[in-house]
Motif scaffolding. Structure first.
Motif, PDB file in Angstrom:
ATOM      1  N   ILE A 128       7.787   6.226  -2.306  1.00  0.00           N
ATOM      2  CA  ILE A 128       6.692   6.951  -1.861  1.00  0.00           C
ATOM      3  C   ILE A 128       6.412   6.708  -0.176  1.00  0.00           C
ATOM      4  CG2 ILE A 128       4.509   7.095  -2.264  1.00  0.00           C
ATOM      5  CD1 ILE A 128       3.764   6.174  -4.315  1.00  0.00           C
ATOM      6  N   VAL A 129       6.929   5.764   0.111  1.00  0.00           N
ATOM      7  CA  VAL A 129       6.932   5.182   1.547  1.00  0.00           C
ATOM      8  C   VAL A 129       7.996   5.789   2.245  1.00  0.00           C
ATOM      9  CG1 VAL A 129       6.269   3.249   3.582  1.00  0.00           C
ATOM     10  CG2 VAL A 129       5.045   3.201   1.736  1.00  0.00           C
ATOM     11  N   ASP A 130       8.639   5.261   2.297  1.00  0.00           N
ATOM     12  CA  ASP A 130       9.926   6.171   2.445  1.00  0.00           C
ATOM     13  C   ASP A 130      10.174   7.611   3.078  1.00  0.00           C
ATOM     14  OD1 ASP A 130      10.671   3.560   3.257  1.00  0.00           O
ATOM     15  OD2 ASP A 130      12.595   3.223   1.267  1.00  0.00           O
ATOM     16  N   GLN A 131       9.701   8.406   1.674  1.00  0.00           N
ATOM     17  CA  GLN A 131       9.851   9.766   1.379  1.00  0.00           C
ATOM     18  C   GLN A 131       8.326  10.439   2.590  1.00  0.00           C
ATOM     19  OE1 GLN A 131       9.142  11.145  -2.718  1.00  0.00           O
ATOM     20  NE2 GLN A 131      11.225  10.358  -3.215  1.00  0.00           N
ATOM     21  N   ALA A 132       7.597   9.825   2.432  1.00  0.00           N
ATOM     22  CA  ALA A 132       6.894  10.605   2.900  1.00  0.00           C
ATOM     23  C   ALA A 132       7.072   9.866   4.504  1.00  0.00           C
ATOM     24  CB  ALA A 132       5.708   9.282   3.333  1.00  0.00           C
ATOM     25  N   PHE A 133       7.803   8.857   5.026  1.00  0.00           N
ATOM     26  CA  PHE A 133       8.308   8.863   6.820  1.00  0.00           C
ATOM     27  C   PHE A 133       9.165   9.781   6.766  1.00  0.00           C
ATOM     28  CE2 PHE A 133       5.417   4.700   6.162  1.00  0.00           C
ATOM     29  CZ  PHE A 133       5.491   5.086   7.878  1.00  0.00           C
ATOM     30  N   ALA A 134      10.372  10.221   5.725  1.00  0.00           N
ATOM     31  CA  ALA A 134      11.416  11.130   5.970  1.00  0.00           C
ATOM     32  C   ALA A 134      11.290  12.072   6.464  1.00  0.00           C
ATOM     33  CB  ALA A 134      12.016  10.659   4.707  1.00  0.00           C
ATOM     34  N   SER A 135      10.017  12.767   5.725  1.00  0.00           N
ATOM     35  CA  SER A 135       9.849  13.698   5.177  1.00  0.00           C
ATOM     36  C   SER A 135       8.845  14.507   7.107  1.00  0.00           C
ATOM     37  CB  SER A 135       7.971  14.034   4.961  1.00  0.00           C
ATOM     38  OG  SER A 135       7.313  14.090   5.081  1.00  0.00           O
ATOM     39  N   MET A 136       8.315  13.367   7.926  1.00  0.00           N
ATOM     40  CA  MET A 136       8.214  13.890   9.332  1.00  0.00           C
ATOM     41  C   MET A 136       9.294  13.622  10.407  1.00  0.00           C
ATOM     42  SD  MET A 136       5.234  14.246   9.170  1.00  0.00           S
ATOM     43  CE  MET A 136       4.496  14.110  10.843  1.00  0.00           C
ATOM     44  N   GLY A 137      11.088  13.041   9.518  1.00  0.00           N
ATOM     45  CA  GLY A 137      11.874  12.355  10.961  1.00  0.00           C
ATOM     46  C   GLY A 137      11.557  11.216  11.159  1.00  0.00           C
ATOM     47  N   ILE A 138      10.850   9.976  10.715  1.00  0.00           N
ATOM     48  CA  ILE A 138      10.457   8.743  11.196  1.00  0.00           C
ATOM     49  C   ILE A 138      10.765   7.973  11.074  1.00  0.00           C
ATOM     50  CG2 ILE A 138       9.260   9.524  13.116  1.00  0.00           C
ATOM     51  CD1 ILE A 138       6.510   8.908  11.355  1.00  0.00           C
ATOM     52  N   ALA A 139      10.985   6.500  10.518  1.00  0.00           N
ATOM     53  CA  ALA A 139      11.009   5.575   9.762  1.00  0.00           C
ATOM     54  C   ALA A 139      10.244   4.760  10.302  1.00  0.00           C
ATOM     55  CB  ALA A 139      12.358   4.942  10.532  1.00  0.00           C
ATOM     56  N   PRO A 140       9.798   3.950   9.247  1.00  0.00           N
ATOM     57  CA  PRO A 140       8.621   3.284   9.069  1.00  0.00           C
ATOM     58  C   PRO A 140       8.693   1.470   9.869  1.00  0.00           C
ATOM     59  CG  PRO A 140       9.308   3.008   7.039  1.00  0.00           C
ATOM     60  CD  PRO A 140      10.025   4.254   7.757  1.00  0.00           C
ATOM     61  N   ARG A 141       8.535   0.731  10.930  1.00  0.00           N
ATOM     62  CA  ARG A 141       8.615   0.147  11.167  1.00  0.00           C
ATOM     63  C   ARG A 141       7.844  -1.073  10.574  1.00  0.00           C
ATOM     64  NH1 ARG A 141       6.635  -1.062  16.744  1.00  0.00           N
ATOM     65  NH2 ARG A 141       7.228  -2.784  16.658  1.00  0.00           N
ATOM     66  N   ARG A 142       9.249  -2.302  10.147  1.00  0.00           N
ATOM     67  CA  ARG A 142       9.320  -3.786   9.075  1.00  0.00           C
ATOM     68  C   ARG A 142       8.733  -4.572  10.186  1.00  0.00           C
ATOM     69  NH1 ARG A 142      12.467   0.354   7.408  1.00  0.00           N
ATOM     70  NH2 ARG A 142      12.735   1.198   4.741  1.00  0.00           N
ATOM     71  N   SER A 143       7.770  -5.128   9.558  1.00  0.00           N
ATOM     72  CA  SER A 143       7.189  -6.410  10.240  1.00  0.00           C
ATOM     73  C   SER A 143       8.043  -7.613   9.016  1.00  0.00           C
ATOM     74  CB  SER A 143       6.311  -6.784  10.809  1.00  0.00           C
ATOM     75  OG  SER A 143       5.093  -6.830   9.524  1.00  0.00           O
ATOM     76  N   LEU A 144       7.543  -7.457   8.082  1.00  0.00           N
ATOM     77  CA  LEU A 144       7.767  -8.108   6.897  1.00  0.00           C
ATOM     78  C   LEU A 144       7.632  -7.508   5.911  1.00  0.00           C
ATOM     79  CD1 LEU A 144       7.169 -11.421   6.588  1.00  0.00           C
ATOM     80  CD2 LEU A 144       4.177 -11.089   5.621  1.00  0.00           C
ATOM     81  N   GLU A 145       8.494  -8.412   4.798  1.00  0.00           N
ATOM     82  CA  GLU A 145       9.035  -7.593   3.254  1.00  0.00           C
ATOM     83  C   GLU A 145       8.385  -8.790   2.399  1.00  0.00           C
ATOM     84  OE1 GLU A 145      12.157  -4.256   3.213  1.00  0.00           O
ATOM     85  OE2 GLU A 145      13.016  -6.083   2.727  1.00  0.00           O
ATOM     86  N   VAL A 146       7.730  -8.233   1.839  1.00  0.00           N
ATOM     87  CA  VAL A 146       6.852  -9.481   0.643  1.00  0.00           C
ATOM     88  C   VAL A 146       6.862  -8.456  -0.673  1.00  0.00           C
ATOM     89  CG1 VAL A 146       4.721 -10.170  -0.360  1.00  0.00           C
ATOM     90  CG2 VAL A 146       5.052  -9.658   2.189  1.00  0.00           C
ATOM     91  N   ALA A 147       7.592  -9.633  -1.853  1.00  0.00           N
ATOM     92  CA  ALA A 147       7.324  -8.855  -3.252  1.00  0.00           C
ATOM     93  C   ALA A 147       6.529  -8.548  -4.516  1.00  0.00           C
ATOM     94  CB  ALA A 147       8.334 -10.945  -3.657  1.00  0.00           C
ATOM     95  N   SER A 148       5.468  -8.913  -3.803  1.00  0.00           N
ATOM     96  CA  SER A 148       4.452  -8.154  -4.131  1.00  0.00           C
ATOM     97  C   SER A 148       3.541  -7.548  -3.915  1.00  0.00           C
ATOM     98  CB  SER A 148       4.547  -9.460  -5.255  1.00  0.00           C
ATOM     99  OG  SER A 148       2.877 -10.023  -5.018  1.00  0.00           O
ATOM    100  N   LEU A 149       2.809  -6.248  -5.005  1.00  0.00           N
ATOM    101  CA  LEU A 149       1.892  -6.331  -4.480  1.00  0.00           C
ATOM    102  C   LEU A 149       0.388  -7.267  -3.637  1.00  0.00           C
ATOM    103  CD1 LEU A 149       1.006  -3.307  -6.819  1.00  0.00           C
ATOM    104  CD2 LEU A 149       2.309  -2.721  -4.343  1.00  0.00           C
ATOM    105  N   GLU A 150       0.016  -8.172  -5.046  1.00  0.00           N
ATOM    106  CA  GLU A 150       0.096  -9.647  -4.441  1.00  0.00           C
ATOM    107  C   GLU A 150       0.482  -9.936  -3.657  1.00  0.00           C
ATOM    108  OE1 GLU A 150       0.892  -9.064  -7.368  1.00  0.00           O
ATOM    109  OE2 GLU A 150      -0.331  -8.335  -8.442  1.00  0.00           O
TER     110      GLU A 150
END
Length: 314
Positions: A202-224
């Motif tokens: 959902i994140v990638d599709q929404a940003f792609a529709s705007m022609g931009i890419a999200p800036r990632r500061s951190l990747e976490v394995a779970s929602l918790e």
């Protein structure tokens, strides 16, 4: 061809290891090996090959696996149907659910269902949408919880709700007081993001529709893990609104609606349209609807609800 041998073969194909497969089936490893050898003798072709300690399927094994899974699932369904006629409720139900709903929806559903049907083995397998669609077609899943497919000739699709992602920030963050935020304003905001593909798509599709890419500061394995990151004031993130409804204490975070566009996907309950639904299956579906209704009734602190598209729950 004996059904038991097919069951051993399917387990071995899943575990990819004789010792683990034998332990799962509660038989000795030599006995399991003998049964697989007998199955290969019946088929007249090799079904597996060993590479080190790992077991891999041959092309013939891959074809047999698909047919065997469908056969065994149909046998389970016949058993359930006959037990229902006898007034008994036993058997095995397998749910394929995307990872996020597996975390925030299915534990409560399972608890409610198992109280009513203690003799039914409930199996919940986390999988992406495409795997769930295929599992329903192969009859390896009885119920699917996934994004609604664009079209399907074999599935009954019941939309459940719109899975909306919202911006989640610490209470003292400058964006905490905003009621809404255009997605484009996040282009230069470092985000903590989940590796969970349910949300990531959902994140990638929404940003792609705007022609931009999200800036990632951190990747976490779970929602918790993302929730803990926000509570400790380490960043901002995007989380599913339904997941946030399941959290009892949101005092350390603030939620901001994203607009233009709002990242969302239709989440649906899926079943095979030609598959018989026994009493236990119908009860499980009812438990899913009941838990969704409970979550939808739960307030999301500091978040202003808006009208949902016609035909969907907010």
């Amino acid at each position: 061809m004996e059904l038991r041998r097919l069951e051993y073969f399917v387990t071995l194909a899943r575990e990819r290891h004789f010792t683990r497969a034998a332990a799962y089936e509660n038989v000795s490893q030599p006995n399991l090996s003998k049964q697989i050898q007998e199955l290969e003798r019946e088929c007249g072709v090799p079904l597996i090959q060993r590479l080190g300690r790992q077991v891999h399927l041959t092309p013939a094994g891959e074809d047999l696996l698909r047919r065997a899974q469908a056969i065994l699932a149909e046998v389970d369904q016949i058993r359930l149907m006959m037990l229902e006629y006898r007034g008994l409720t036993r058997g095995r139900l397998v749910v394929g659910a995307m990872s996020s709903p597996s975390a925030y929806l299915m534990p409560a559903v399972a608890a409610r269902f198992m109280r009513a049907y203690p003799d039914v083995d409930l199996v919940i397998e986390s999988a992406p949408s495409q795997v769930i669609y295929q599992g329903l077609q192969d009859n390896t899943f009885h119920i699917g919880l996934a994004y609604a497919p664009q079209e399907s000739a074999f599935l009954d699709v019941t939309p459940l709700f719109e899975e909306e992602l919202v911006l989640v920030v610490p209470r003292d963050h400058p964006l905490a007081g905003r009621e809404s935020l255009p997605l484009a304003e996040l282009a230069n905001v470092p985000l903590a993001l989940s590796k969970d593909m349910t949300c990531r798509k959902i994140v990638d599709q929404a940003f792609a529709s705007m022609g931009i890419a999200p800036r990632r500061s951190l990747e976490v394995a779970s929602l918790e893990g993302l929730k803990a990151t926000i509570e400790q004031g380490l960043g901002v993130t995007l989380l599913p609104k339904m997941y946030l409804r399941s959290i009892q204490d949101t005092s350390k975070m603030a939620c901001v609606r994203l607009v233009d566009p709002t990242p969302r996907e239709t989440f649906a309950l899926l079943t095979h349209r030609d598959r018989h639904q026994c009493a236990a299956t119908r009860a499980l579906i009812g438990a899913i609807h009941g838990e969704i209704d409970r979550l939808l009734a739960a307030p999301l602190a500091g978040f202003k609800e808006t009208a949902s598209p016609e035909g969907f729950r907010p």
